[in-house]
Design a protein around this motif. Sequence first.
Motif, PDB file in Angstrom:
ATOM      1  N   GLN A   6       0.844  -1.185   0.000  1.00 32.19           N
ATOM      2  CA  GLN A   6       0.000   0.000   0.000  1.00 32.19           C
ATOM      3  C   GLN A   6       0.885   1.243   0.000  1.00 32.19           C
ATOM      4  O   GLN A   6       1.672   1.458   0.911  1.00 32.19           O
ATOM      5  CB  GLN A   6      -0.879  -0.020   1.250  1.00 32.19           C
ATOM      6  N   THR A   7       0.776   2.050  -1.039  1.00 29.11           N
ATOM      7  CA  THR A   7       1.552   3.283  -1.146  1.00 29.11           C
ATOM      8  C   THR A   7       0.593   4.456  -1.328  1.00 29.11           C
ATOM      9  O   THR A   7      -0.610   4.278  -1.550  1.00 29.11           O
ATOM     10  CB  THR A   7       2.506   3.233  -2.354  1.00 29.11           C
ATOM     11  N   VAL A   8       1.140   5.667  -1.230  1.00 27.61           N
ATOM     12  CA  VAL A   8       0.303   6.859  -1.400  1.00 27.61           C
ATOM     13  C   VAL A   8      -0.346   6.861  -2.776  1.00 27.61           C
ATOM     14  O   VAL A   8      -1.543   7.115  -2.921  1.00 27.61           O
ATOM     15  CB  VAL A   8       1.148   8.129  -1.208  1.00 27.61           C
ATOM     16  N   GLU A   9       0.462   6.574  -3.813  1.00 24.99           N
ATOM     17  CA  GLU A   9      -0.065   6.605  -5.176  1.00 24.99           C
ATOM     18  C   GLU A   9      -1.193   5.595  -5.357  1.00 24.99           C
ATOM     19  O   GLU A   9      -2.223   5.889  -5.988  1.00 24.99           O
ATOM     20  CB  GLU A   9       1.047   6.319  -6.189  1.00 24.99           C
ATOM     21  N   VAL A 237      -0.506   7.672   6.103  1.00 25.66           N
ATOM     22  CA  VAL A 237       0.011   8.648   5.148  1.00 25.66           C
ATOM     23  C   VAL A 237       0.224   9.950   5.901  1.00 25.66           C
ATOM     24  O   VAL A 237      -0.623  10.354   6.706  1.00 25.66           O
ATOM     25  CB  VAL A 237      -0.968   8.864   3.981  1.00 25.66           C
ATOM     26  N   ALA A 238       1.343  10.625   5.658  1.00 27.00           N
ATOM     27  CA  ALA A 238       1.631  11.880   6.337  1.00 27.00           C
ATOM     28  C   ALA A 238       2.153  12.899   5.330  1.00 27.00           C
ATOM     29  O   ALA A 238       2.684  12.545   4.277  1.00 27.00           O
ATOM     30  CB  ALA A 238       2.664  11.667   7.448  1.00 27.00           C
ATOM     31  N   TYR A 249       3.959  13.606  -0.003  1.00 27.95           N
ATOM     32  CA  TYR A 249       3.351  12.629   0.901  1.00 27.95           C
ATOM     33  C   TYR A 249       4.382  11.581   1.309  1.00 27.95           C
ATOM     34  O   TYR A 249       5.256  11.218   0.524  1.00 27.95           O
ATOM     35  CB  TYR A 249       2.176  11.924   0.207  1.00 27.95           C
ATOM     36  N   TYR A 250       4.228  11.080   2.530  1.00 24.65           N
ATOM     37  CA  TYR A 250       5.139  10.063   3.059  1.00 24.65           C
ATOM     38  C   TYR A 250       4.319   8.881   3.575  1.00 24.65           C
ATOM     39  O   TYR A 250       3.251   9.053   4.167  1.00 24.65           O
ATOM     40  CB  TYR A 250       5.973  10.645   4.208  1.00 24.65           C
ATOM     41  N   HIS A 251       4.841   7.670   3.350  1.00 24.29           N
ATOM     42  CA  HIS A 251       4.157   6.486   3.867  1.00 24.29           C
ATOM     43  C   HIS A 251       5.107   5.498   4.528  1.00 24.29           C
ATOM     44  O   HIS A 251       4.664   4.500   5.070  1.00 24.29           O
ATOM     45  CB  HIS A 251       3.397   5.773   2.738  1.00 24.29           C
TER      46      HIS A 251
END
Length: 284
Positions: A6-9, A237-238, A249-251
């Motif tokens: 699971q990633t931001v994209e 997500v941050a 975005y950071y994950h």
Amino acid sequence: MGMAEQTVERRQLGLALARLRDEAGKSQLEAGRAINRSAGRISQVEHGKGTLAEDELIRLLDFYDVRGEERRTILALGTASRKRVKPRGYLDVLPQPFQRLAELQAAAEVINWYECGVLPGLLQSPNYIRALLGSADSIFWEASAEETGQRIDFRLGQQRKVLESTSAKAINLVFTEDSLQHVVGGPSVMRGQVLHLLQMMEEHPALDVRVVPNGVPDNPALGGGLVVLDFVDGTPVAFVSTLYGPYTYYHQPADTEPMRRIFKRVHELALNADDTRSLLVGML
């Protein structure tokens, strides 16, 4: 193809596809049949836990009748979601970034949001938003009453999308006291903003609003802002607030964990909810 990381994209892509499917009035079963996939696969993709090949995504967008800029954006997100080597941060430079930001916030189970010197967007009154974005007209973008109006409408829509979300969520909002001392739009706007805060605290039980007093020493987050979003189904997500330019975005835990610690610290430094309410009443 199995379960993807699971990633931001992938999360952004999934939320966008879920919205487009709803707008098209289609079920996950119908969407799956359109690309020779199962409803379960569509569900995985919509939850950011799967990807689609480019030809599958094209057929799906055809099925949803998605055209123009939004179609190009979704295809670009699809390309990003299929990359195996992930950078630590994802820079969202695609069109309509605020739409994706609102979708992420609406989907989150927990929103932890801190701002220094300005109120978090979810707490801003309509007049505060108009004054804040009006002051940016001709500075952050070419002078345009139309664009300013669109940005105001979007900010108000974002608030409704998040605060009226059907999914249960906890919303923890912390800001520094000077956020209410900087004059945005004039004294009447600021007084209205304080009244708006008090009203929101009464009307929305999920909101936990706290102020960090000016006199509190050793605030580790002076001069900045950050948001950490937790989801019931996976990776947080941050991102940090930016004055200008796209969001990063950071994950990955190497980034999200320090941001969690920062928020925990400012939350500890802040007044509790009752004392925050007393402070706001006193400011009136």
